[in-house]
Write a protein that holds these residues in place. Structure first.
Motif, PDB file in Angstrom:
ATOM      1  N   HIS A  24       0.314 153.052  73.253  1.00 15.18           N
ATOM      2  CA  HIS A  24       1.715 153.445  73.035  1.00 15.18           C
ATOM      3  C   HIS A  24       2.453 152.432  72.170  1.00 15.18           C
ATOM      4  CE1 HIS A  24       0.664 155.922  76.466  1.00 15.18           C
ATOM      5  NE2 HIS A  24       0.529 154.846  77.218  1.00 15.18           N
ATOM      6  N   ARG A  84       1.049 155.957  66.618  1.00 12.63           N
ATOM      7  CA  ARG A  84       1.807 157.190  66.388  1.00 12.63           C
ATOM      8  C   ARG A  84       2.105 157.885  67.711  1.00 12.63           C
ATOM      9  NH1 ARG A  84      -1.482 159.371  60.974  1.00 12.63           N
ATOM     10  NH2 ARG A  84      -1.073 157.486  59.723  1.00 12.63           N
ATOM     11  N   GLU A  85       2.904 158.936  67.650  1.00 14.03           N
ATOM     12  CA  GLU A  85       3.331 159.617  68.878  1.00 14.03           C
ATOM     13  C   GLU A  85       2.142 160.096  69.700  1.00 14.03           C
ATOM     14  OE1 GLU A  85       6.174 162.693  68.409  1.00 14.03           O
ATOM     15  OE2 GLU A  85       7.639 161.426  67.375  1.00 14.03           O
ATOM     16  N   HIS A  86       1.093 160.565  69.050  1.00 15.73           N
ATOM     17  CA  HIS A  86      -0.061 161.100  69.780  1.00 15.73           C
ATOM     18  C   HIS A  86      -1.080 160.011  70.138  1.00 15.73           C
ATOM     19  CE1 HIS A  86      -1.217 161.272  65.471  1.00 15.73           C
ATOM     20  NE2 HIS A  86      -2.399 160.906  65.932  1.00 15.73           N
ATOM     21  N   GLY A  87      -0.821 158.758  69.733  1.00 14.71           N
ATOM     22  CA  GLY A  87      -1.730 157.657  70.073  1.00 14.71           C
ATOM     23  C   GLY A  87      -2.115 156.842  68.856  1.00 14.71           C
ATOM     24  N   HIS A 143      -7.902 158.255  67.140  1.00 12.56           N
ATOM     25  CA  HIS A 143      -7.874 159.397  66.237  1.00 12.56           C
ATOM     26  C   HIS A 143      -8.165 158.848  64.847  1.00 12.56           C
ATOM     27  CE1 HIS A 143      -5.901 161.756  69.436  1.00 12.56           C
ATOM     28  NE2 HIS A 143      -5.239 160.626  69.679  1.00 12.56           N
ATOM     29  N   THR A 168      -4.086 155.900  65.573  1.00  9.56           N
ATOM     30  CA  THR A 168      -4.751 156.579  64.463  1.00  9.56           C
ATOM     31  C   THR A 168      -5.369 155.542  63.531  1.00  9.56           C
ATOM     32  OG1 THR A 168      -3.227 158.446  64.556  1.00  9.56           O
ATOM     33  CG2 THR A 168      -4.433 158.121  62.492  1.00  9.56           C
TER      34      THR A 168
END
Length: 222
Positions: free
Chosen positions: A111, A183-186, A210, A188
């Protein structure tokens, strides 16, 4: 980490520092970044002990014991640099006047949480310094560190187990294995070091990764 590897990572960080940026360099590995910013690029470095401008590592003949960075390392000031009071330096940090700060870390979470002042070891000396002020005060936080600790211990993790310096403050992570964006989704991966596969990178990381297509197709020699 070898000196060559340390300088390679510092050079990669320097590439991402834009013209006109005000940038704080934390103690340890981040201080090397000063030596890799092109001298014709107008970047204003900041050190929490009261320095603003540009500086480099001096030769032995140029060392002045009165001129040091925040890590107490000797520096050579370039034309236009300024010295000022410690309190004014912290006012810059706390007032949101820094575009980027470059910090080392013990752990970074998926996060963007940062832990870089204490490992919980009862024999270690806690050293938070100005890191909390920098982590919250700078517009972007770059972390520069070795990807894994001794014995392959994960430093990039899903949740930090060490005391936090700042919450959701890290923007980008630079290691000897990769460059990662938070990033918001984890996490990258935007670049992978030559010779490192995505599978190897995932094993060396304690959080789900990711991968950008460009990172997989054309690994950068960062």
């Amino acid at each position: 980490m070898t000196p060559d590897a340390r300088n390679r990572i510092a050079r990669r960080v320097a590439q991402d520092i834009p013209e006109g940026a005000y940038v704080n360099l934390g103690i340890g590995l981040p201080t090397l970044v000063a030596n890799h910013i092109p001298t014709d690029r107008e970047v204003i470095l900041h050190s929490e002990n009261g320095l603003l401008g540009r500086w480099l590592r001096p030769s032995l003949q140029e060392v002045d014991p009165d001129l040091i960075n925040a890590g107490k390392e000797p520096i050579k000031l370039l034309s236009g640099a300024a010295l000022f009071h410690h309190a004014d330096s912290f006012a810059m940090m706390r007032g949101g006047h820094l575009d980027i700060c470059v910090l080392g870390a013990f752990q970074v979470s998926s996060h963007g949480d940062l832990a870089n002042w204490h490992t919980g070891d009862p024999n270690a000396i806690p050293a938070v310094g100005g890191a909390m002020d920098l982590a919250i005060g700078a517009k972007r936080v770059f972390v520069i560190m070795e990807h894994a600790g001794k014995g392959g211990v994960h430093k990039i993790v899903h949740e930090c187990s060490y005391p936090l310096t700042g919450v959701r403050c890290v923007s980008r992570i630079y290691t000897d294995l990769a460059v990662l964006d938070v990033r918001e989704h984890g996490l990258t991966v935007i670049e992978i070091a030559p010779g490192v596969s995505p599978a190897q990178l995932q094993v060396a990381t304690g959080a789900q990764l990711h991968f950008e297509t460009e990172a997989l197709a054309d690994p950068s020699h960062h």
